[in-house]
Design a protein around this motif. Sequence first.
Motif, PDB file in Angstrom:
ATOM      1  N   GLU A 114     -10.169  -2.680   0.660  1.00  0.00           N
ATOM      2  CA  GLU A 114     -11.117  -3.752   0.357  1.00  0.00           C
ATOM      3  C   GLU A 114     -11.661  -3.659  -1.068  1.00  0.00           C
ATOM      4  OE1 GLU A 114     -11.545  -2.099   3.444  1.00  0.00           O
ATOM      5  OE2 GLU A 114     -10.446  -3.650   4.538  1.00  0.00           O
ATOM      6  N   GLU A 119      -6.590 -10.049   4.545  1.00  0.00           N
ATOM      7  CA  GLU A 119      -7.408 -10.281   5.736  1.00  0.00           C
ATOM      8  C   GLU A 119      -6.613 -10.008   7.010  1.00  0.00           C
ATOM      9  OE1 GLU A 119      -9.247 -14.109   5.304  1.00  0.00           O
ATOM     10  OE2 GLU A 119     -10.738 -13.298   3.908  1.00  0.00           O
ATOM     11  N   THR A 129      -6.637  -6.335   7.543  1.00  0.00           N
ATOM     12  CA  THR A 129      -7.928  -5.921   8.093  1.00  0.00           C
ATOM     13  C   THR A 129      -7.999  -6.234   9.588  1.00  0.00           C
ATOM     14  OG1 THR A 129      -8.944  -6.329   5.956  1.00  0.00           O
ATOM     15  CG2 THR A 129     -10.429  -6.165   7.828  1.00  0.00           C
ATOM     16  N   THR A 188      -8.677  -3.630  12.494  1.00  0.00           N
ATOM     17  CA  THR A 188      -9.778  -3.834  13.436  1.00  0.00           C
ATOM     18  C   THR A 188      -9.263  -3.747  14.874  1.00  0.00           C
ATOM     19  OG1 THR A 188     -10.825  -5.287  11.832  1.00  0.00           O
ATOM     20  CG2 THR A 188     -11.632  -5.415  14.101  1.00  0.00           C
ATOM     21  N   HIS A 210      -0.248  -3.228   9.903  1.00  0.00           N
ATOM     22  CA  HIS A 210      -1.225  -3.063   8.819  1.00  0.00           C
ATOM     23  C   HIS A 210      -0.490  -2.779   7.508  1.00  0.00           C
ATOM     24  CE1 HIS A 210      -4.969  -1.537   6.878  1.00  0.00           C
ATOM     25  NE2 HIS A 210      -4.109  -0.760   6.238  1.00  0.00           N
TER      26      HIS A 210
END
Lengths: 327, 327
Positions: free
Chosen positions: A227, A275, A278, A282, A301
């Motif tokens: 990030e 995104e 992410t 998550t 990922h």
Amino acid sequence: MHNPDHSQDVTAGEVLAPYLHARAADFLRGLRLHSESGSDTAGAEEAARTLRGAARRISGTLHTFRPLLDAAWADQLRTELAWLSGTLALEQACTSRLVRLVDALSRLSNGSGPVPAARGTDSAGLTVGAARAGALLERQLTLARTRAHSASLQALGSARFHAIADAVALLASEVPLGPAGAAPAVEVIDAPAELAERRLLDAVAALPLTRAAHPYNADALELATGETQDAPWHHTRALLRLHRYATEALHTGGEPDSVLYEAARALDRHRDAAEAATAAATAARTPRIAPATAYALGVLHADQRHEVEAARFAFQRAWRRTTAPVP
Amino acid sequence: MHNPDHSQDVTAGEVLAPYLHARAADFLRGLRLHSESGSDTAGAEEAARTLRGAARRISGTLHTFRPLLDAAWADQLRTELAWLSGTLALEQACTSRLVRLVDALSRLSNGSGPVPAARGTDSAGLTVGAARAGALLERQLTLARTRAHSASLQALGSARFHAIADAVALLASEVPLGPAGAAPAVEVIDAPAELAERRLLDAVAALPLTRAAHPYNADALELATGETQDAPWHHTRALLRLHRYATEALHTGGEPDSVLYEAARALDRHRDAAEAATAAATAARTPRIAPATAYALGVLHADQRHEVEAARFAFQRAWRRTTAPVP
């Protein structure tokens, strides 16, 4: 940036007004599409896209040409438009993120569809993991999309939205100018546009483009700090958009710059992949998932971070072409 | 491929003999290094490297120039040398695989070392997963290396190895030729070398090089079918090695071709990354691992498959340069 069409007689306000009028009209058309769409999903999406595109352009123009406008009015409307386009963007973002991740999983599983019984246990284990990861992501992102959809509908029915619609309806016929808006365009209109361009050039100069130009630099793939590393690219994306809208506003009717558009698309892809990565990370933190599911999410990922790196490569390539004629 | 040094007077056997004598001498030097190394690990590694390099070159020369040699002898020695270099290669492969994977994990964890307590739980969870994955790989690959080391020592003490050493000692002074070995070199020596080159060119022509030339084609990353996809590249690696050794044999004392060497290095890296990815996938199938460990192994797997793709890109780039002068 200097536009030869701005003769001494034309005021800055007269240059900006047609663009803002046209974008306000787009917004109102989006609003009409929305009220007509009813239960037609494609129509509702088209309406939201039109509303968001117009809101972004109005908001960007108010930001860049603020020195020529009624500043208090511009700041107020810009805040409201940012809220609206942010709210409307969320549903579409969930949808495209899910599509992107499910596509990637199917590519990673080699498009094998249901697992044939004859396949070896090893790769079947991974394929089952990929299928479970897909189901998990679908559950999580569909839930997020449903929430975003409700938030969207609620926003479009709110008093806050009606106030925005009223302000934009006014803008379709009249642009509230500041004192400088009445000055000859040739004297005052280039400076704000040049500032937007300068900000963009500074942001791009700060990007690690030389590194990005080496394919397979493996720069974007880190477990922890993706990030932080992405922020300057996202920032550049926002500035490139402002620059493009400023160019649109001053060259109404002109050709869109296809190389800048390509650079912008690369940064969109950068943002989408970041995104999606992410979202995969998550999902991997969901309690009590099977190791095979977690493994497939790890592959996913890394795949999306790989896409981030590929988007940076594409951006530097497009960007080098925009600046090539001025060595 | 034609060498101007081969005058009409020189037989094929006289061209090949110096190269085979020299490689046999290398082999015997490796053997001496081995018996002198005792508990010196670096010395033992150097000895194994020397033995393997010589064994590969002798074996490759016997394969390519078989039509000029005593075929039964060549086939027999080649089989034995293949067994030996395969056995000796295993320990080094385990070591370099472990180094590659641990390096990749540390790069992926952003070289953060021990997890600082202040770090957010999310990324700390992933960093813990990476640390556990590293420990798991270290356990599995160290065990494999210990086994390979024992197998190596056992091989080097075996009667089978002593028979090979005797055969190579003979080769250091005399090469068993076939009837064609006595023919003038200019008539018979180019055909076998050209066949080795032709096989290489055919194998390269069958590779998807155009696709590999597009960076970030995401071709190498698949959960299930990596191994099948890699086979033609591994095959090309073996043929490129045979071609390089044939060139060495015929141009003794000449410059090594640095571009071919670079292409060969890219294919080595391709093989190493493919095997490291497989090791990560294997580790992920360990029963009862934590999801965070499996996730980190998934990221690592994808990272190494990304390296496979990068190696293909590097190969096509080097290869294009080898063939550029002959369009």
